[in-house]
Design an enzyme around this catalytic site. Structure first.
Site, PDB file in Angstrom:
ATOM      1  N   ASP A   1      40.618 -81.755 -18.063  1.00 31.91           N
ATOM      2  CA  ASP A   1      39.811 -81.340 -19.203  1.00 31.91           C
ATOM      3  C   ASP A   1      40.102 -79.907 -19.633  1.00 31.91           C
ATOM      4  OD1 ASP A   1      38.420 -80.980 -16.534  1.00 31.91           O
ATOM      5  OD2 ASP A   1      37.196 -79.657 -17.770  1.00 31.91           O
TER       6      ASP A   1
ATOM      7  N   GLY B   1      46.369 -84.146  -1.340  1.00 32.30           N
ATOM      8  CA  GLY B   1      45.322 -83.683  -2.248  1.00 32.30           C
ATOM      9  C   GLY B   1      44.225 -84.721  -2.377  1.00 32.30           C
ATOM     10  N   GLN B   2      43.196 -84.397  -3.115  1.00 33.43           N
ATOM     11  CA  GLN B   2      42.042 -85.302  -3.240  1.00 33.43           C
ATOM     12  C   GLN B   2      42.448 -86.651  -3.836  1.00 33.43           C
ATOM     13  OE1 GLN B   2      37.939 -83.230  -3.790  1.00 33.43           O
ATOM     14  NE2 GLN B   2      39.260 -82.409  -5.384  1.00 33.43           N
TER      15      GLN B   2
ATOM     16  N   TYR C   1      49.167 -77.580  -8.946  1.00 32.11           N
ATOM     17  CA  TYR C   1      48.654 -76.261  -8.589  1.00 32.11           C
ATOM     18  C   TYR C   1      47.223 -76.232  -9.105  1.00 32.11           C
ATOM     19  CZ  TYR C   1      48.574 -71.139  -8.103  1.00 32.11           C
ATOM     20  OH  TYR C   1      48.282 -69.840  -7.734  1.00 32.11           O
TER      21      TYR C   1
ATOM     22  N   TRP D   1      36.103 -82.686 -13.122  1.00 28.58           N
ATOM     23  CA  TRP D   1      35.127 -82.519 -12.043  1.00 28.58           C
ATOM     24  C   TRP D   1      35.390 -83.485 -10.887  1.00 28.58           C
ATOM     25  CZ3 TRP D   1      29.591 -81.204 -14.176  1.00 28.58           C
ATOM     26  CH2 TRP D   1      29.692 -80.182 -15.129  1.00 28.58           C
TER      27      TRP D   1
ATOM     28  N   TYR E   1      45.827 -72.081 -15.849  1.00 24.91           N
ATOM     29  CA  TYR E   1      45.811 -73.435 -15.285  1.00 24.91           C
ATOM     30  C   TYR E   1      45.870 -74.477 -16.397  1.00 24.91           C
ATOM     31  CZ  TYR E   1      43.932 -77.710 -13.217  1.00 24.91           C
ATOM     32  OH  TYR E   1      43.731 -79.004 -12.835  1.00 24.91           O
TER      33      TYR E   1
END
Length: 305
Positions: free
Chosen positions: A109, A18-19, A68, A157, A132
């Site tokens: 957030d 993932g990022q 997820y 973000w 989520y």
């Protein structure tokens, strides 16, 4: 109790493709042995797999970056979202407690409803408006109930050179389309995955591996870049800087149309206000968080190189 600095520590990363997980692999590589687990190596929807890998590797630090993240799909895929975002962090926390390890978990957030006027502080009431967000809050609560030594970083973000995100989507669309419409009434701070990973590594190295662990300041922290903008402002900054670097765009970055959220309906509700007050993190860990525009420059350096 002082840690044994003579042995090489082991860091176990979930969601390593993932990022954030991808950048954690880089930022922790100089600190010790990194065990990077993608979904094939550890399916976070299966508690037995989580326990197996934790007990196999016995890490000093568990970096819980797997999640997820398909926000809209989660509205109809509730069971999977809760298994990965809600249950798995609690299982990791239980294993961390049994091993005497530190757990670092990444939240969002989206646990807030976005209706506050100013930036959120960690003690503000949570009120997630999407599956989520609710599943991520369930994960936070499971960690707290476990009694594990843990840090929970709420961020917003997130964008990295690896993976899919808003900045890369804007670059793609800016090359393909001569007009763009972007939401202008949602606010937050674009935060690079690299910043999240680097801050994590600095805290772990300085105050967990080489500090007094009994005094380690655990709990929930906000981790985001300094400053704020809208999605429209974010898109404008990305494309304006890309154009300055010679990227050929069809769209004029200064003519992106600003639209309200109601003009772009999505299955999952997004917080209108994603601004996170990071004072607690900065003060407790003596961390400097650069402005989000610096992050855009760094991100473009990676993407366009």
């Amino acid at each position: 109790m002082q840690p044994d600095v003579s042995r090489i520590p082991t860091f176990l990363i979930t969601g390593s493709n993932g990022q954030v997980g991808f950048e954690l692999r880089r930022s922790f590589a100089p600190l010790g042995r990194v065990v990077a687990l993608d979904r094939a190596a550890c399916d976070l929807s299966r508690a037995d797999e989580i326990r197996r890998v934790a007990r196999q590797w016995r890490p000093d630090v568990i970096l819980s970056a797997g999640a997820y993240t398909a926000v809209d799909k989660a509205e109809s895929d509730v069971e999977a979202a809760y298994a990965i975002n809600g249950v798995a962090p609690g299982v990791l926390a239980e294993e961390a407690k049994a091993l005497g390890s530190l757990l670092v978990h990444y939240s969002t957030d989206y646990v807030y409803d976005g209706r506050k006027d100013g930036a959120y502080v960690e003690t503000d009431a949570v009120n997630p408006q999407s599956v989520y967000g609710k599943s991520k809050l369930a994960g936070e609560q499971a960690i707290a109930e476990s009694g594990a030594t843990a840090l929970v970083f709420r961020t917003c973000w997130v964008a990295g050179a690896h993976g899919v995100n808003f900045a890369k989507t804007m670059l793609k669309l800016g090359r393909e389309r001569d007009s763009l419409r972007v939401i202008a009434d949602q606010f937050g701070a674009p935060t690079t995955a690299a910043l999240i990973a680097d801050v994590t590594a600095q805290i772990v190295a300085r105050q967990w591996l080489h500090g007094q662990r009994e005094a380690f300041p655990t709990g929930v922290y906000h981790l985001a870049a300094a400053g704020e903008t809208s999605w429209h402002g974010y898109a404008t900054e990305v494309l304006r800087n890309a154009a300055a670097r010679g990227v050929e765009l069809k769209v004029d970055p200064l003519r992106i149309e600003a639209i309200p959220s109601v003009a772009y309906p999505l299955p999952a509700s997004r917080p209108a206000n994603s601004r996170l007050d990071t004072a607690r993190l900065r003060q407790n860990f003596d961390i400097h968080l650069p402005d989000w525009k610096q992050g855009i420059q760094f991100l473009l350096d990676q993407i366009l190189s």
